[in-house]
Enzyme design. Structure first.
Site, PDB file in Angstrom:
ATOM      1  N   TYR A  29      -3.062  36.269   0.893  1.00 39.47           N
ATOM      2  CA  TYR A  29      -3.430  36.937  -0.883  1.00 39.47           C
ATOM      3  C   TYR A  29      -4.290  35.112  -1.145  1.00 39.47           C
ATOM      4  O   TYR A  29      -3.803  34.312  -1.682  1.00 39.47           O
ATOM      5  CB  TYR A  29      -2.756  36.715  -1.818  1.00 39.47           C
ATOM      6  CG  TYR A  29      -2.763  37.045  -3.044  1.00 39.47           C
ATOM      7  CD1 TYR A  29      -4.168  37.112  -3.886  1.00 39.47           C
ATOM      8  CD2 TYR A  29      -1.763  37.279  -3.706  1.00 39.47           C
ATOM      9  CE1 TYR A  29      -4.100  37.678  -5.285  1.00 39.47           C
ATOM     10  CE2 TYR A  29      -2.186  37.256  -5.677  1.00 39.47           C
ATOM     11  CZ  TYR A  29      -3.660  37.804  -6.078  1.00 39.47           C
ATOM     12  OH  TYR A  29      -3.357  37.500  -7.497  1.00 39.47           O
ATOM     13  N   LYS A  66      -6.142  40.237   0.754  1.00 44.31           N
ATOM     14  CA  LYS A  66      -6.827  40.269  -0.652  1.00 44.31           C
ATOM     15  C   LYS A  66      -7.608  39.003  -1.048  1.00 44.31           C
ATOM     16  O   LYS A  66      -6.731  38.264  -1.060  1.00 44.31           O
ATOM     17  CB  LYS A  66      -5.504  40.648  -1.643  1.00 44.31           C
ATOM     18  CG  LYS A  66      -6.045  40.103  -3.146  1.00 44.31           C
ATOM     19  CD  LYS A  66      -5.272  40.963  -4.058  1.00 44.31           C
ATOM     20  CE  LYS A  66      -5.081  40.771  -5.467  1.00 44.31           C
ATOM     21  NZ  LYS A  66      -4.517  40.659  -6.361  1.00 44.31           N
TER      22      LYS A  66
END
Length: 333
Positions: free
Chosen positions: A174, A202
């Site tokens: 992330y 992500k």
């Protein structure tokens, strides 16, 4: 009836038909070649806000209610304890209980991604194990950033390798530089994509060139790229992203799933028109007004928003009116 309600009603039959087809290929796109991913992340994931009571305690009943409402929308899954979940403001026991609550309310065919990133590798591993025990399918691990200057490519590769080795569930990297001040280096992403238990990233930075290069450089690996914002979802799909973790999906879930579908079907004119109408509302509930704005907008669409936990402050009346105007101007209210 509000335009958004009419749109939602008209989309539901089509969305139900698509529910878990989760197509891997996007017609007309240059997509990664090779074997199918071990765990398909293709689709839309709303990063759930954490509901609080008026006394700022976690309101698990309202959280469960929101999750059950989202079951009627063809999301690939949900994210608990992302940036929109006020993750830094929750105690460790609250974090685990939030994941347990979401898992109980979430249909088993939906994936549950849970934020488990901490500043130390040891703490991240411990929390990741707890999240797996609480029912998470995937750990979403944000970059450690407090000692930003020491977070070299080598340090971050070591951190994520240790987490990937120890985690009982797959790991998604992330990168959210707006919050951490740190972009996960491309070299680190390419190296970590080779780890058998690290299945994706992500990326919330919004650099489409970077996202396209990540897709290209990891095309031989079991690795997927997720867009971290509704504002650049279409562009992300155009360079090969698999799906999106989008704050706006908490408010406009059906339209975002429709955008996902249009891109996969190669219906680019319709997708572009819809994408344009999502940009300003998304900016309003992220960059402009943040989580207080997101929670306020949720209330207009039938979900529980409620207060944030201090020091996050509620919107003032002028901000509420500006937020409402943004949704209205784009045809959502």
């Amino acid at each position: 009836m509000a335009f958004s309600a009419r749109l939602t009603s008209s989309l539901r039959p089509a969305m139900a038909a698509l529910r878990w087809a989760a197509p891997r290929q996007c017609r007309g796109l240059s997509t990664p070649q090779g074997s199918e991913p071990s765990l398909n992340l293709g689709g839309i994931f709303p990063p759930l806000p954490t509901p609080f009571s008026p006394t700022q305690e976690v309101d698990y009943a309202q959280l469960e209610g929101n999750v059950r409402r989202y079951a009627s929308i063809p999301f690939r899954g949900l994210v608990a304890l992302g940036s929109n979940g006020e993750y830094p403001y929750l105690a460790s026991r609250e974090r685990v209980e939030v994941v347990s609550c979401v898992r109980r309310a979430l249909p088993r065919d939906r994936l549950l991604l849970a934020g488990s990133g901490c500043e130390s590798t040891q703490a991240t591993i411990e929390l990741t194990v707890s999240m797996a025990e609480a029912g998470a399918d995937v750990a979403l691990v944000v970059t450690p950033c407090y000692y930003r200057g020491a977070m070299t490519t080598a340090a971050l590769v070591h951190h994520y390798t240790e987490v990937g080795d120890a985690s009982p569930i797959p790991v998604v990297l992330y990168s959210v530089p707006a919050n951490t001040g740190l972009d996960l280096p491309m070299e680190a992403v390419i190296t970590l994509a080779q780890h058998p238990n690290i299945i994706g990233i992500k990326d919330s930075g919004g650099d489409i060139t970077r996202m396209g290069l990540m897709v290209h450089k990891t095309r031989q690996e079991d690795f997927q790229v997720l867009a971290g914002s509704a504002s650049f979802l279409l562009a992300s799909y155009a360079v090969g992203a698999s799906g999106g973790v989008c704050a706006l999906a908490n408010v406009l879930g059906d339209p975002l799933c429709q955008l996902d579908h249009l891109c996969r079907e190669g219906q680019w004119q319709e997708a572009r028109d819809l994408q344009h109408r999502l940009i300003e509302p998304n900016m309003a509930v992220t960059r402009q007004f943040g989580i207080p704005g997101l929670k306020k907008a949720m209330e207009w669409f039938g979900y529980y928003g409620g207060p944030c936990r201090a020091p996050l402050a509620p919107l003032n009346p002028a901000q509420v009116e500006e937020l409402r105007s943004t949704f209205s101007a784009n045809g959502w209210l």
